[in-house]
Design a protein around this motif. Structure first.
Motif, PDB file in Angstrom:
ATOM      1  N   LEU A   1       0.827  -1.206   0.000  1.00  8.38           N
ATOM      2  CA  LEU A   1       0.000   0.000   0.000  1.00  8.38           C
ATOM      3  C   LEU A   1       0.863   1.258   0.000  1.00  8.38           C
TER       4      LEU A   1
ATOM      5  N   THR B   1       2.557   1.476  -3.591  1.00  5.45           N
ATOM      6  CA  THR B   1       1.684   1.944  -4.667  1.00  5.45           C
ATOM      7  C   THR B   1       1.385   3.436  -4.504  1.00  5.45           C
ATOM      8  N   ALA B   2       1.312   3.922  -3.262  1.00  2.00           N
ATOM      9  CA  ALA B   2       1.113   5.361  -3.045  1.00  2.00           C
ATOM     10  C   ALA B   2       2.318   6.142  -3.565  1.00  2.00           C
TER      11      ALA B   2
ATOM     12  N   PHE C   1       4.188   5.220  -6.032  1.00  2.42           N
ATOM     13  CA  PHE C   1       4.035   5.196  -7.490  1.00  2.42           C
ATOM     14  C   PHE C   1       3.016   6.247  -7.934  1.00  2.42           C
ATOM     15  N   GLY C   2       1.943   6.379  -7.172  1.00  2.00           N
ATOM     16  CA  GLY C   2       0.903   7.345  -7.501  1.00  2.00           C
ATOM     17  C   GLY C   2       1.239   8.764  -7.080  1.00  2.00           C
TER      18      GLY C   2
ATOM     19  N   ASP D   1       1.376  10.028  -4.230  1.00  2.00           N
ATOM     20  CA  ASP D   1       0.345  10.417  -3.284  1.00  2.00           C
ATOM     21  C   ASP D   1       0.987  10.504  -1.895  1.00  2.00           C
TER      22      ASP D   1
ATOM     23  N   ASN E   1       0.444   9.975   0.985  1.00  4.30           N
ATOM     24  CA  ASN E   1      -0.466   9.227   1.863  1.00  4.30           C
ATOM     25  C   ASN E   1       0.299   8.736   3.101  1.00  4.30           C
TER      26      ASN E   1
ATOM     27  N   TYR F   1      -4.772  -3.599  -8.978  1.00 12.01           N
ATOM     28  CA  TYR F   1      -4.418  -3.349  -7.577  1.00 12.01           C
ATOM     29  C   TYR F   1      -3.561  -2.097  -7.488  1.00 12.01           C
TER      30      TYR F   1
ATOM     31  N   ASN G   1      -4.667   1.571  -5.749  1.00 13.75           N
ATOM     32  CA  ASN G   1      -3.949   2.076  -4.590  1.00 13.75           C
ATOM     33  C   ASN G   1      -3.030   3.245  -4.885  1.00 13.75           C
ATOM     34  N   ALA G   2      -2.693   3.428  -6.148  1.00 12.58           N
ATOM     35  CA  ALA G   2      -1.920   4.612  -6.510  1.00 12.58           C
ATOM     36  C   ALA G   2      -2.825   5.839  -6.502  1.00 12.58           C
TER      37      ALA G   2
ATOM     38  N   ARG H   1      -6.613   8.185  -2.946  1.00 15.95           N
ATOM     39  CA  ARG H   1      -7.113   9.413  -2.301  1.00 15.95           C
ATOM     40  C   ARG H   1      -7.611  10.441  -3.301  1.00 15.95           C
TER      41      ARG H   1
END
Lengths: 393, 393
Positions: free
Chosen positions: A296, A299-300, A302-303, A305, A307, B384, B388-389, B392
């Protein structure tokens, strides 16, 4: 490559698809003092089983390594193949079988194409006349996108020597263990018992503080050969020269480890995770690894984000002692969390800017003690899934 | 919904984006005997802190739950908000504050929009006249793609009763803990001390044997309310009626747990991982969880690649006792590995056919003892990463 007394070779043996180097050889003109660190996985590839046995003598003169096939889960046939590979190389070089180390990386569960290796070994040995360490670094690549090498020049008692290392990584990168292939050569003369100790410590402080995907491979092998051809007085524990050697060796290994993370499968980010203020170093390591291995969190990243909640959640389940109301968290120098809660204001905006960087640091201060630890990790991207969904096809 | 004495309600409180139910209420007309299991994460959301305190009395009459916001890492303000939510509901229902449980799920680190909750609670209470458990199951969804519910009809001393449960899952699914939200209601009369014990055991055998991504959330909560309105003689430990209740409760929880895995974020596969022949049950669990949590194994499932080598590697680093030369591995009924090596022949082809199924079993026999364990997991897909990326945003 000025590492005295070492020769290198790399050829195409058609273990991998045609057109790529897949067989490498490292050769020392004289038997070298050696040390090794191997996977802790209980399912060990045949060459690892052989290597652990042979390194006990503390001597090595040649390393033969193939990519494209791990020679793991291959039973008695796999052990026979590893031994035959060693024997072919020993005969070609005119050295004892026992001072040859064999390493393999690639797909698990397929037997080595021995007829192709038999045909390739003579070419491999001939190639020593014109080969380079760079060639070997390319021959050990699997899903790596760039070859990994690091070289340092040092002195002992005024005599110059060199430490050079290569590594391959990409997937299945996770302590505990070398968690990849790494081969270090140095022309320094080093006391064997101390080399073993310092090499083990240096692996702990480099390859064992990185994580790409939390999987520990069956083939992880990290070897060092010190052949003494630089002509320095033997480096012994407790001296200034030993400290120089230690710090330079560690720098080489850490640089290789960081290259492995930068080239993590599908990685678009290089992230330093630092835990401070833990009750103990062990707690700090647990917390750092939990963050580095969280799908989790990754992946954040990567995004892009910011988070931070997922990071706190990972710290919370890491097993480390945590007081949720005291935690501080930073993305680079932007403080996101104070006393366990969001700092507010424009932190979200500023934190998001940090996450857009290709490299950044996450620092978590638990405010409970003096324990500190740092690990390096990458993000979890579509590309990681693609590479690993299609790996064998 | 024939669970006597229970009423349900779900409304839009605009915690999530408009157009989706995000606030639910479960109400028992009489105080119910209750038990709960909560996250082991040291970073606990405010409602979890409150819930752990309140469940000690073994009584509960209402559960209020919101999605869209986890009320985690929100400090004193978060605790105040959880308490106020409870108080608003208690006042609306005319019951004691202490018998209200509060649960939240969603983004970590943001404070609850209390003005919207204050406005929504009266509607929520009114809604009890016409609401359904199905509505609550929809109100607790976050990235879930379908609502999860399971209902069983049973008898105790000839008196019919019902056990009904709802759950939400999707991401952050991992032991140790309920690892999601689950609310079970039954009109059976059950002895409180035994209910606590059997509920804890049933959670271990259901929600604690599934894994989607290896992350343990800050908010995991599993609650059961038994209000006795069915009119059966109280079910007590050691009786036949207790065995019936236990097996039916466990069936409800396992069904919910399996629904959670089927709806794992981005999941395209439902995989049963069974370890047999381990030296102990603890070893079997370790090995099964290592396989279920391996990113490399899960991406291979997604790629429909019969890559049994990665499964053996995961078993090897799990910490379980392993003799690599004895392992057997099956994809459904296709044996891929015997004595630690590939069975050969057309196993690759047949194994690949199994991996194309939407549901299949991986069975590993360690051939060392009698220890067995089964866990359920999903694959790791592009989706997935995408979910998750972007969670938010």
């Amino acid at each position: 490559m000025p590492v005295k007394g070492f020769k290198f070779s790399a050829v195409e043996a058609a273990v991998k698809k045609p057109g790529r180097l897949d067989l490498g050889l490292i050769f020392s003109e004289v038997p070298a003092v050696a040390a090794g660190v191997f996977t802790t996985n209980k399912v060990k590839a045949a060459p690892v089983v052989l290597g652990i046995e042979r390194i006990k003598d503390g001597l090595c003169q040649a390393i033969v390594v193939n990519s494209g096939n791990a020679n793991a889960c291959t039973g008695i046939r796999g052990m026979d193949d590893a031994r035959e590979t060693s024997r072919l190389v020993a005969e070609g070089l005119g050295i004892a079988d026992e001072v040859v180390q064999v390493a393999s990386t690639g797909v698990i569960g397929q037997v080595l194409p021995m007829e192709r290796l038999r045909a390739a070994v003579p070419k491999l040995v001939e190639g020593l006349e014109s080969g380079s360490l760079d060639g070997v670094s390319r021959a050990i690549m699997t899903t790596d996108t760039f070859a990994k090498m690091e070289i340092r020049q040092c002195e002992a008692a005024g005599v110059p020597y060199t430490i050079a290392g290569i590594a391959k990584g990409a997937g299945m990168i996770m302590p505990n263990m070398a968690t990849m292939l790494a081969f270090i050569v140095t022309d320094a003369a080093v006391e064997q018992s101390w080399l073993k100790k310092v090499f083990s410590e240096s692996n702990d402080a480099s390859f064992n503080i990185i994580s790409v995907d939390g999987d520990t491979s069956t083939n992880d092998t990290s070897l060092i050969l010190a052949n003494g051809m630089a002509g320095n007085p033997t480096i012994r524990e407790g001296t200034g020269d030993a400290e120089t050697f230690r710090s330079q060796l560690q720098a080489v290994l850490l640089a290789l480890a960081q290259q492995i993370v930068r080239d993590g499968e599908g990685a678009t980010k290089f992230v330093e995770i630092s835990i401070k203020g833990a009750q103990s170093v062990a707690d700090a390591k647990k917390a750092a690894m939990a963050v580095a291995n969280s799908s989790l969190v990754k992946t954040a990243f990567f995004g892009q984000d910011a988070n931070w909640g997922r990071i706190l959640a990972a710290v919370g389940y890491s097993g480390a002692e945590v007081d949720a109301d005291r935690i501080e968290l930073f993305f680079d120098d932007v403080q996101m969390v104070r006393n366990g809660v969001f700092t507010g204001g424009n932190a979200e905006e500023k934190g998001s800017e940090v996450l857009k960087r290709k490299e950044f640091a996450v620092t978590v201060d638990l405010k409970l003690g003096q324990g500190e630890a740092t690990v390096y990790t990458s993000d979890l991207s579509y590309e990681y899934v693609k590479i690993n969904a299609d790996y064998r096809t």
